[in-house]
Design an enzyme around this catalytic site. Structure first.
Site, short mmCIF file in Angstrom:
data_model
loop_
_atom_site.label_atom_id
_atom_site.label_comp_id
_atom_site.label_asym_id
_atom_site.label_seq_id
_atom_site.Cartn_x
_atom_site.Cartn_y
_atom_site.Cartn_z
N CYS A 1 -0.94 22.62 -10.38
CA CYS A 1 -0.98 21.86 -9.15
C CYS A 1 -2.25 22.24 -8.39
CB CYS A 1 0.23 22.20 -8.28
SG CYS A 1 1.82 22.07 -9.12
N GLU B 1 2.44 28.85 -12.74
CA GLU B 1 3.72 28.98 -13.42
C GLU B 1 4.14 30.45 -13.42
OE1 GLU B 1 5.37 26.41 -14.36
OE2 GLU B 1 3.78 24.89 -14.39
#
Lengths: 659, 83
Positions: A2, A77
């Site tokens: 992101c 992550e």
């Protein structure tokens, strides 16, 4: 993955608005095309561009913490989130979503700033503790994900890419001359420096704390090695290979966690072949793999790729990369990289992630990091030979080992020894230097500075710019006691891997096409294990990545295990000049008029380099690096300075004009 | 003199990217100045062979023959005299 962006008032006293955050997050749309989110709280604003991979329904951001007094915007992550979540639940925490993002918030509630030590993953985190009015910015241990920041009008601005900060700049940014000095030495600016004057980046393994109107940073992790002759791991070759294999398989296993399909890059080299082997051994039967093919046979690895594909039965796609494709894609590549570069190698990586995205994939595993962690580079081999030579500097035959490394030196047999000594003898009298292995490379790269304009040279001279001395000052004090091989590994991991490979050639090229990369060899447990191995477990005589090869027996085809390592390279000069003529934008940006206007380079010298290229006489590495470095600096200026207003104050999202 | 000008001009043009003769003295070591590296020396040899029709033997690849404009000039003169 992101993108994140945000604003915090340090001395300013007007509230942060969503209208200010929107253009910032808009510039990160390529990082997170699935959703944009915002949270404003007085003098604090967080923004998020989301690429949905885990818990697409429940993982929206920015996300509030369990007590409602903390907010997070997170890029990355956390691969061990399932274990962390189970552990937190057992200790009484209640979760609203299945996302890894929420796990970070609970960990922060439980451990404060030390939450970061529990994370196994890649991350850039902005965590707002509303109760304490305190903002925490955190970057992962090795620097897989970027995080930039700057101060403007009494406010701290931060974002995953510099282009998200630029809409808040009134005037066009300026190139930091010392950053260019570093790029033309190490291939990249060294954190916290960036090519943009006044814009800094968190160092890998660092957190920045903003509170009471001030900023301070804290290093929470670094590549550390045992003292030489000290606490190395014990065990037979086979026992240690078994432990390494177990660790790598687990690092791979947790990196397959996703709610979307996961693919893998396959170069045909040992690292990616090992990775693909481990993925299949872990039970993924229908693996999708991706690779780059080159027209130039010297660069192409298709033969080895085919062997691995047959061995594992992968479903493979390839993007064919011609020299002119590299030239055509270079301008936009520099826009994404946000930095001058000395190689075109990032371009094929961007074309490759484009292929992955077109095939419907958002996540790929890659073998990146194996050479740094487990000792694969020729540079380490060269350093080892030179140490062996330095131990008996008068030896006539010790330096001849270098010919094994550079076969083209064979034409210097006989009396060529004198040249060998001169090319590789730099610093031979100082074998304990932290830069023993790197100095030759840096001095050769620094020849690019010959092209600096008189004005830039004067600025650097007057400012006393000395990139190597700056780097030396930033080294950990323990380093002096390490084995020379470990010093070389440390310097390589910091100066090249973190600053260039994972950024200009890594994150930025993946994210340009909304693809997330995952790197099992950079799992911090693997690094901690490998750092405690004796150097002979990494380089046995002149056999690189010795223990990895031992660990991967049976999993990787024998010819791949024993092949000579091929460095990844892309076409340089041929990408820009064909039959002596440059592409239109190349001719324009290298014209005396534009060179003079931008001011970084000496027009007459650059003209002579171009003439040499037109005559087909630029064959050496130095000329290639100089051309790519000059051209990419010109493109950087074109995108970020000359067209600042059009690119960063217009309404377009991430669109880029062409020279 | 013509030989020296040609060789010096070549080094200036192709390695220092300038036509300013003061940028290189005839005695300057090409190695110490960082002007040639391990591929650069091959370019120099290629230039000598193409431009002056001399052939550089392996055992002649020593700094005494190749590492300054003065040494290069003397080397080419010796090769021509021997031919």
């Amino acid at each position: 993955m992101c993108g994140i962006a945000g604003i915090l008032n340090l001395r300013a006293d007007y509230p942060v608005t969503r209208e200010e955050l929107e253009p910032m997050v808009g510039r990160l749309h390529h990082r997170g095309p699935d959703a944009h989110g915002f949270h404003c709280d007085g003098g604090l604003g967080l923004g998020h561009a989301r690429l949905s991979i885990i818990d697409p329904a429940g993982g929206g951001q920015p996300m509030a913490g369990p007590a409602g007094d903390c907010w997070i915007a997170f890029n990355g992550e956390i691969f061990n989130y399932l274990e962390l979540r189970a552990d937190l639940i057992a200790r009484g925490h209640r979760f609203r979503t299945r996302s890894d993002t929420e796990v970070i918030l609970h960990l922060y509630q439980a451990h404060g700033d030390d939450f970061v030590h529990h994370l196994n993953g890649q991350f850039a985190i902005a965590l707002w503790d509303a109760r304490r009015r305190r903002l925490l910015l955190v970057r992962d241990r090795v620097g897989i994900l970027p995080l930039f920041y700057t101060e403007q009008r009494g406010r701290l601005l931060f974002a995953s890419e510099v282009k998200a900060l630029l809409p808040a700049f009134d005037a066009a940014p300026a190139l930091d001359p010392e950053a260019l000095d570093e790029i033309m030495t190490f291939w990249a600016a060294q954190a916290p420096r960036t090519p943009f004057r006044g814009v800094r980046q968190l160092r890998p393994g660092e957190m920045l704390i903003a509170e009471h109107g001030g900023l301070h940073t804290r290093r929470y992790w670094d590549w550390l090695y045992p003292p030489e002759g000290g606490d190395y791991l014990n065990g037979s070759d086979d026992a240690l290979a078994g432990q390494l294999r177990e660790l790598l398989e687990d690092a791979t296993r947790i990196r397959l966690r996703a709610d979307v399909p996961v693919g893998a890059y396959l170069s045909g080299g040992l690292d990616s072949s090992a990775l693909v082997g481990m993925i299949q051994a872990g039970g993924i039967t229908a693996l999708r793999t991706f690779s780059i093919g080159f027209q130039d046979q010297d660069l192409d690895e298709t033969g080895f790729q085919q062997q691995v594909i047959r061995h594992v039965g992968a479903d493979h796609s390839r993007v064919q990369c011609r020299a002119q494709d590299v030239g055509a894609a270079f301008p936009e590549t520099v826009f994404h990289a946000e930095s001058p570069v000395l190689r075109t190698a990032p371009v094929p990586m961007r074309l490759l992630s484009g292929l992955v995205r077109r095939q419907g994939f958002k996540v790929v595993l890659t073998g990146e990091g194996a050479d740094e962690v487990l000792g694969g580079y020729d540079l380490f081999k060269e350093g080892k030979i030179r140490q062996f030579w330095a131990a008996q500097a008068g030896s006539a035959w010790r330096p001849l080992l270098l010919k094994r490394l550079y076969p083209y030196l064979n034409i210097t047999r006989g009396q060529g020894l004198e040249y060998l000594k001169r090319f590789f003898g730099t610093g031979l009298d100082d074998p304990r230097s932290p830069f023993f292995s790197h100095l030759t490379r840096w001095q050769s790269t620094a020849q690019c500075k010959l092209f600096f304009s008189d004005g830039l040279q004067a600025t650097l001279r007057d400012g006393g710019s000395d990139p190597i001395a700056r780097l030396r000052q930033s080294l950990p004090p323990e380093l002096d006691g390490w084995h020379p091989f470990h010093k070389a590994q440390y310097v390589e991991a910091r100066t090249l891997m973190a600053a260039y490979l994972l950024c200009s050639q890594g994150d930025r090229m993946l994210m340009a096409n909304s693809v997330e990369g995952r790197f099992p060899f950079l799992d911090h447990r693997v690094i901690a294990f490998a750092n405690r191995l004796h150097p002979r477990m990494k380089m046995r005589a002149l056999n690189e990545k010795f223990l990895l090869k031992r660990a991967m027996r049976g999993l990787v085809p024998e010819p791949v295990l024993s092949r000579h390592k091929q460095p990844y390279r892309a076409p340089d000069i041929p990408a820009f000049f064909s039959d002596g003529a440059g592409a239109d934008y190349v001719e324009e940006l290298l014209s005396p008029e534009v060179l003079h206007r931008y001011g970084y380079f000496h027009p007459a010298r650059v003209q002579r380099l171009v003439e040499k290229i037109r005559r087909g006489r630029a064959i050496g590495n130095k000329d290639n690096m100089a051309l790519v470095g000059i051209l990419s600096t010109q493109l950087w200026h074109y995108h970020f300075v000359e067209n600042h207003h059009r690119n960063f104050h217009g309404v377009t999202e991430g669109a880029v004009g062409r020279p | 003199m013509e030989l020296e000008q040609k060789i010096k001009g070549y080094i200036l043009e192709n390695y220092l990217f300038t036509d300013d003769p003061s940028a290189l003295a005839s005695d300057d070591s090409l190695l110490d100045r960082g002007i040639v590296d391990s591929t650069g020396i091959l370019e120099v040899i290629m230039f000598l062979e193409e431009e002056f029709g001399v052939s550089v033997e392996d055992e002649e690849m020593v700094p005494e023959n190749l590492d300054s404009v003065r040494n290069l000039v003397a080397f080419v003169q010796r090769k021509r005299a021997a031919a």
